[in-house]
Structures are given as C-alpha cells and as structure tokens.
Enzyme design. Structure first.
Site, mmCIF file in Angstrom:
data_model
loop_
_atom_site.group_PDB
_atom_site.id
_atom_site.type_symbol
_atom_site.label_atom_id
_atom_site.label_comp_id
_atom_site.label_asym_id
_atom_site.label_seq_id
_atom_site.Cartn_x
_atom_site.Cartn_y
_atom_site.Cartn_z
ATOM 1 C CB CYS A 225 -0.939 -0.099 1.098
ATOM 2 S SG CYS A 225 -0.123 -0.264 2.893
ATOM 3 N NE ARG A 230 -3.931 2.788 2.677
ATOM 4 C CZ ARG A 230 -3.785 3.750 1.788
ATOM 5 N NH1 ARG A 230 -4.812 4.161 1.143
ATOM 6 N NH2 ARG A 230 -2.758 4.404 1.254
HETATM 7 O O1 LIG Z 1 -1.133 2.733 3.398
HETATM 8 S S1 LIG Z 1 -0.923 3.032 4.571
HETATM 9 O O2 LIG Z 1 -2.179 2.586 5.487
HETATM 10 O O3 LIG Z 1 0.282 2.474 5.265
HETATM 11 S S2 LIG Z 1 -0.717 4.709 5.180
#
Ligand SMILES: O=S(=O)([O-])[S-]
Length: 273
Positions: A225, A230
């Site tokens: 991500c 995420r």
């Molecule tokens: O993509 S993230 O959730 O690490 S900011």
C-alpha cells in the site's frame, strides 16, 4: 485470530488489550477499552529508521506494558483498525503467536454499547518479555521484489485514486507525498476497504474467497500500500483467513517505491505531479 467485541467483553480480565496509537493519540485519552494499554505504532520501529525494532527494544516496549510471552494480546487501533493488523503482522514475525485483532475495533465496540474508560493512562506492572529474533518470511524487500517482479502476483491495497496516479497519498496523509504517482507494473488494485464491512469488521470467509477467487494457492503473492498498514489487512485476509501460504507484505510500499529513481511505474492517468 479475530475476536468479536462480545467475546472480548466477556474475557477482558484474561487478556492484554493494546490500543495501537497513531498521532495524535487523542482518541485513547478520550476513551479506550477498559484495561487497554496504549502503545504507539512507532514503538514497533527502530528509533532512527523505518525498519523494525530490535528484539531488545521490542522486549522493553512489551515488558513496560506488562505483557508476558504467553499472554493473549488483543489489538485494536485508530484509522479503521489498520495499525492493529500491521502490528499483528510484526508481532507474528517476532514469534508472539497468542495474538488477536479485535474484529471491528473500537468503532464496533462503541457501536455495540460496550463500556469505555477515560480516566487516564493504564499502567501495568512491568514484566519480563523476551522477543525472539524475527522470522521475516512474510516480508519482502524492494531489491528482491524488483529482481523477480514477474514472478509475483502483486496486490495494491490503496484506493483507486492512488493506484490510478491521481494522488500519491490518502487524505489523512496528505502531508507525506511521494515523488511519483501510480502503481507497480502488473499490480491489481484491491482497495483494502473492500475487505471490510460497514461496521469495520472483516468480511466473511466466503466473501473474501469470492474477492480473491482469481488467485491460485501456488501464486507468490505480494501485497503493498503506502506504508504497509492497509496492505497488512489484505495480508491477514489472505494468509490467516484464506490460508494462502506464499503471501508476503512489501512494507516499504509506495513511500519507498514512489521515491526511487529509475523503477518501472504504471499509471492510469497522465502525469500530474
Ligand atoms: O497505506 S498506509 O495505510 O500504510 S498509509
């Protein structure tokens, strides 16, 4: 393991609940699950880099929180629980297997009307935690990724706007831009929010199977991500729920890749940065 808010409410006395704080950590002070200690996600990192804490530092962080090696740790976090999954991925690598994420996190806890505490920071009696040397088989570094790019099935867990190259960061991280926008060539965009229900719990096994039905069990999967948080939700769904063996998290993610010189990038829109 995912535990429900109902289960946690019935078992609060037998587990160590940890709220993984992000900055600012106001939410914890406003109200947290009774008995939950607060540990900032950065405490799981090295002091001077974005790499992970040494076993020594990790032992201190968990020991100071009163956690023992045998404790069942239940994690939840701000930002839709994403840092709970991220820390789950880290702690697994360090050998803490008695580990769970609170399904739906604090959002679901509050929605179901369970009690919260807001009378200051929970301080537990210190314990002697011993973290082992980490096993990073669930992690991939950029040099390996780049040298074998075609071997991997890449899943980009960011939003469609980030994947398409319309923005380099989600609104909550607008201040941290990268040089390039777009995605790693060949990556398929499965935004992490698709994996969650409206109440922030994870979708059922059947629904996850449908979402990932295009994958085969032999695929060497890499999820990424922007900084790894995420994508750790996708890693959890694939590895821990669906049982894919060859799934790794590229935690360097877009913050690293999008700032590298000369690496291949694909985007769905023309360059706007
Ligand atoms: O993509 S993230 O959730 O690490 S900011």
């Amino acid at each position: 393991m995912l535990v429900s808010v109902e289960w946690l409410n019935n078992n609060l006395k037998d587990v160590k609940v940890v709220e993984i704080g992000y900055n600012p950590q106001i939410n914890y002070y406003e109200g947290h699950i009774p008995g939950a200690v607060l540990i900032n996600w950065r405490d799981f990192l090295d002091d001077n880099s974005r790499d992970f804490a040494s076993p020594g530092k990790l032992s201190k962080v968990l020991g100071n929180a009163g956690i023992n090696n045998d404790d069942l740790i239940v994690l939840y976090s701000e930002m839709n629980n994403r840092y709970a999954f991220y820390v789950y991925w880290i702690l697994k690598a360090y050998g803490h297997s008695n580990l769970a994420v609170l399904n739906g996190g604090i959002y679901k806890w509050l929605k179901e009307g369970y009690p919260i505490e807001s009378d200051g920071v929970v301080v537990n009696k210190k314990s002697e935690y011993k973290a082992r040397k980490p096993d990073w088989s669930s992690r991939i570094l950029v040099w390996e990724l780049l040298s074998k790019l075609k071997e991997f099935v890449l899943i980009d867990s960011r939003s469609k706007e980030e994947y398409d190259g319309l923005t380099t960061a989600p609104p909550e991280h607008k201040c941290e831009q990268t040089q390039m926008s777009g995605h790693i060539p060949g990556a398929k965009n499965i935004p992490w929010t698709i994996l969650l229900n409206e109440d922030e719990t994870m979708k059922s096994r059947d629904e996850l199977e449908r979402i990932f039905s295009w994958l085969s069990k032999e695929d060497k999967i890499v999820v990424y991500c922007r900084t790894g948080a995420r994508a750790s939700v996708a890693w959890y769904a694939l590895k821990e729920v669906l049982g894919f063996k060859l799934v790794r998290l590229y935690d360097g993610s877009w913050v690293e890749y999008g700032n590298m010189v000369g690496v291949p990038v694909e985007k769905s829109v023309s360059d706007r940065f």
